[in-house]
Structures are given as C-alpha cells and as structure tokens.
Scaffold this motif. Structure first.
Motif, PDB file in Angstrom:
ATOM      1  N   LEU A   6       0.829  -1.205   0.000  1.00 16.42           N
ATOM      2  CA  LEU A   6       0.000   0.000   0.000  1.00 16.42           C
ATOM      3  C   LEU A   6       0.865   1.256   0.000  1.00 16.42           C
ATOM      4  O   LEU A   6       0.619   2.199  -0.765  1.00 16.42           O
ATOM      5  CB  LEU A   6      -0.920  -0.010   1.221  1.00 16.42           C
ATOM      6  N   THR A   7       1.890   1.282   0.838  1.00 12.93           N
ATOM      7  CA  THR A   7       2.780   2.442   0.908  1.00 12.93           C
ATOM      8  C   THR A   7       3.483   2.670  -0.421  1.00 12.93           C
ATOM      9  O   THR A   7       3.585   3.810  -0.906  1.00 12.93           O
ATOM     10  CB  THR A   7       3.815   2.240   2.022  1.00 12.93           C
ATOM     11  N   ARG A   8       3.941   1.585  -1.038  1.00 15.36           N
ATOM     12  CA  ARG A   8       4.627   1.704  -2.330  1.00 15.36           C
ATOM     13  C   ARG A   8       3.687   2.231  -3.405  1.00 15.36           C
ATOM     14  O   ARG A   8       4.044   3.128  -4.190  1.00 15.36           O
ATOM     15  CB  ARG A   8       5.182   0.343  -2.752  1.00 15.36           C
ATOM     16  N   VAL A   9       2.469   1.712  -3.434  1.00 15.27           N
ATOM     17  CA  VAL A   9       1.501   2.148  -4.446  1.00 15.27           C
ATOM     18  C   VAL A   9       1.137   3.616  -4.241  1.00 15.27           C
ATOM     19  O   VAL A   9       1.042   4.384  -5.204  1.00 15.27           O
ATOM     20  CB  VAL A   9       0.248   1.252  -4.407  1.00 15.27           C
ATOM     21  N   PRO A  48      -9.168  -0.586   8.862  1.00 11.13           N
ATOM     22  CA  PRO A  48      -9.957  -0.979  10.038  1.00 11.13           C
ATOM     23  C   PRO A  48      -9.171  -1.063  11.341  1.00 11.13           C
ATOM     24  O   PRO A  48      -9.755  -0.933  12.421  1.00 11.13           O
ATOM     25  CB  PRO A  48     -10.498  -2.361   9.642  1.00 11.13           C
ATOM     26  N   ASP A  49      -7.852  -1.264  11.268  1.00 11.59           N
ATOM     27  CA  ASP A  49      -7.059  -1.367  12.493  1.00 11.59           C
ATOM     28  C   ASP A  49      -6.712  -0.005  13.089  1.00 11.59           C
ATOM     29  O   ASP A  49      -5.994   0.084  14.098  1.00 11.59           O
ATOM     30  CB  ASP A  49      -5.780  -2.175  12.251  1.00 11.59           C
ATOM     31  N   GLY A  50      -7.222   1.078  12.485  1.00  6.85           N
ATOM     32  CA  GLY A  50      -6.966   2.426  12.995  1.00  6.85           C
ATOM     33  C   GLY A  50      -5.795   3.126  12.346  1.00  6.85           C
ATOM     34  O   GLY A  50      -5.560   4.311  12.618  1.00  6.85           O
ATOM     35  N   SER A  51      -5.050   2.439  11.503  1.00 10.12           N
ATOM     36  CA  SER A  51      -3.906   3.060  10.837  1.00 10.12           C
ATOM     37  C   SER A  51      -4.373   3.932   9.683  1.00 10.12           C
ATOM     38  O   SER A  51      -5.452   3.723   9.115  1.00 10.12           O
ATOM     39  CB  SER A  51      -2.934   1.999  10.325  1.00 10.12           C
ATOM     40  N   GLN A  52      -3.545   4.922   9.342  1.00 14.23           N
ATOM     41  CA  GLN A  52      -3.862   5.833   8.253  1.00 14.23           C
ATOM     42  C   GLN A  52      -2.596   6.150   7.480  1.00 14.23           C
ATOM     43  O   GLN A  52      -1.538   6.414   8.074  1.00 14.23           O
ATOM     44  CB  GLN A  52      -4.506   7.119   8.781  1.00 14.23           C
ATOM     45  N   TYR A  53      -2.689   6.120   6.152  1.00 13.86           N
ATOM     46  CA  TYR A  53      -1.542   6.344   5.283  1.00 13.86           C
ATOM     47  C   TYR A  53      -1.862   7.487   4.325  1.00 13.86           C
ATOM     48  O   TYR A  53      -2.933   7.488   3.705  1.00 13.86           O
ATOM     49  CB  TYR A  53      -1.216   5.066   4.500  1.00 13.86           C
ATOM     50  N   ALA A 299      -3.957  -1.598  -8.980  1.00 11.63           N
ATOM     51  CA  ALA A 299      -2.742  -2.124  -8.351  1.00 11.63           C
ATOM     52  C   ALA A 299      -3.053  -3.102  -7.215  1.00 11.63           C
ATOM     53  O   ALA A 299      -2.322  -4.075  -7.002  1.00 11.63           O
ATOM     54  CB  ALA A 299      -1.885  -0.971  -7.829  1.00 11.63           C
ATOM     55  N   LEU A 300      -4.150  -2.829  -6.486  1.00 11.71           N
ATOM     56  CA  LEU A 300      -4.463  -3.653  -5.313  1.00 11.71           C
ATOM     57  C   LEU A 300      -5.694  -4.537  -5.514  1.00 11.71           C
ATOM     58  O   LEU A 300      -6.114  -5.233  -4.581  1.00 11.71           O
ATOM     59  CB  LEU A 300      -4.676  -2.750  -4.093  1.00 11.71           C
TER      60      LEU A 300
END
Length: 311
Positions: A6-9, A48-53, A299-300
């Motif tokens: 996800l970060t790479r995309v 869903p785990d609360g992380s945000q990018y 991509a995903l």
C-alpha cells in the motif's frame, strides 16, 4: 491489505500526479474556488485497524462541496427512513449535475440525492422544525463525529461566494418550490445548502469521515447498516453525476465527488479513501483524483467487480 505494498503504491500514485501535465480545470464559476492551486494533490487511506496512510498535501484544508451530500443524506435517512424517498429518486442521471431540464422532465422529483436538486431537497428536509443555524450545527456535529475531529468548520467566504454566483441553484430551488417539493423559502434552504457545501477539511479528515460508511468507525455505527448499504449503493451508481458509469467501469469503488476536487471512496470492511486534486474533468469530478483511484484499484485489486483471480 499488505501495508508495505500500500505504501509503495501510494508513493507511485503521488509521483505520477506530480508529473501529470493535464490537471483538469478548477471550478472557476465559484470565485473562491477559482483561486485554488491546481498543482495540489493528496491521498489518504484509513484501515480498520486504525492506521492511516497519506501522501501529498494531505493536511491542507479544502472545500468538500458535494461530498457533503453524503452526510446530509445520512442524517435525513436516519430521521425519515424510507419516507425520504417520496421526495427524491434513486436513479442515475445522464444530465449535468445542475440540470433544470431533467428536473422539469421529472416534474420536480430529482433523480437522486447527489445531483444539486436532490441535495437541495435533502437539506430542505433537515430544516423541518429547525432554524438554519440549528440545522447547520447538526450537520457540522455529524461531520465532526464522523471524522473524530472538532476542528472542522464551514468557510463563510466560500458560502457567500456560492450564494452570489449560484444562479443555477437558485433556479432549481424556485422550480422545486413551484412543484411543491421545497417546503421552506428558497432563501432559507439555499442559505443552508451553500454553507453545507462550504465545509472545509483536509484529505486526512475526509478519509476518517468515511469510516462509518466503511463499517469501522471507532465509536460504532453512526447510522443503521441498512442506511449505510443504501448510501454506498447510491455512491456507486450516482456519486459522480453523469460520469458515474465511467467511474464504476474504471475504478469500481463506491465514491462521491465534489467540485472542490475531493473524492471520498469506501470499501466496506476494508478501507476509507480520500483523494484531493482541484482540477476537474468535463463531468465536474476531480481529474487526477479519478486517475489516482483507478491506479489504486488496479494495483491492489480493489474493484468490487473484480473476481478472486484479479486481486
């Protein structure tokens, strides 16, 4: 969703956006939006785990405009349930988002709550038994709760800019009134509507706003699962005006756009995604925002229409 991928995309999408030559055209018919830098770009994803990018200008505030229609529809469905649909349809439109011709053909019943006429009726329904200031406070409270952020505000300069120049919206309101589908004075309803569209937030805040439609808001459901389902279905079929079919084909994610260049997209149970690029395409949707979501989807393997082998 693999976070390294996800970060790479996201980084790839950001680089491509910065190099893009065709960035669309900002909504210059609203004077306050005409001044926005078309070089801005941001994307943010909540999981869903609360992380945000996030990438790009994700902490720069912008006017969400028609993305606000998601929140007023959520409030209206919570208040009226299926009775709301007596005044607004649930069908896609092949006309421009502010068409008077379509409203006349439908005898004052807007095709869906995301075209301007439908959103004006939605706002009108929220004014029943309340003053405009009370309704705007209710809308803002809902948005702040959705984003878990009390700092979100309405930009009065944008609202006044729209009030002065929104002649097509005034004509829609008067036609709705003539068809007995506007229950308050045009001045009251449109004043509320223009302020609603003038909500300002960052791309990160907008992504957090979508969590209740993706099914993982930290405080639980803000509206019933049945109403979430209804809104997500309408986002897929009507969320990009007369470009909704093309967007579904290219991206395949329930989404709602705004002429401020923002798009909110939701994947139930998986992600809430916001993208912002002020330049618009011919349908009034963010040009690079659509390209970015198409890249992310491909991509995903995020399109809801993808088969297992496509993911």
């Amino acid at each position: 969703m693999d976070k390294a991928t996800l970060t790479r995309v996201l980084d790839d999408i950001h680089r491509a956006a910065m190099l893009a030559e065709d960035r669309g055209k900002v909504a210059d018919y609203i004077p306050e939006l005409a001044r926005i830098d078309p070089g801005k770009f941001a994307m943010s994803i909540c999981l869903p785990d609360g992380s945000q990018y996030s990438v790009g200008d994700a902490q720069v505030e912008f006017s969400i405009q028609s993305v606000s229609k998601l929140f007023t529809l959520a409030i209206a469905l919570g208040r009226y349930g299926d009775r709301f649909w007596d005044r607004v349809g649930r069908e896609p439109s092949t006309f421009v988002f502010n068409s008077v011709q379509e409203l006349e053909a439908r005898q004052g019943i807007p095709p869906n709550p995301f075209v301007n006429a439908g959103a004006i009726v939605t706002t009108d329904s929220l004014l029943v038994g309340a003053q405009p200031k009370e309704t705007l406070a209710e809308i803002l409270q809902f948005v702040r709760l959705a984003a878990s952020d009390e700092s979100i505000f309405m930009d009065p300069s944008v609202a006044q800019s729209e009030k002065r120049t929104g002649h097509r919206n005034w004509s829609l309101a008067y036609f709705l009134r003539a068809c007995s589908n506007l229950h308050h004075d045009c001045e009251l309803t449109l004043g509320t509507y223009f302020h609603q569209c003038a909500i300002a937030m960052t791309c990160e805040q907008l992504a957090r706003c979508g969590r209740f439609l993706a099914g993982f808001h930290p405080t639980g459901g803000l509206i019933s699962p049945a109403h979430v389902r209804s809104i997500n279905a309408l986002m897929m079929t009507c969320g990009h005006y007369d470009g909704s079919g093309e967007f579904a084909y290219r991206v395949g994610i329930p989404s709602k756009s705004g002429v401020g260049g923002g798009i909110l997209a939701v994947l139930p149970g998986k992600a809430s995604i916001a993208v912002w690029s002020p330049g618009l395409d011919a349908h009034g949707n963010s040009l690079l925002g659509t390209v970015a979501l198409e890249h992310l989807s491909n991509a995903l393997g995020l399109s809801v229409f993808s088969l297992g082998s496509d993911r």
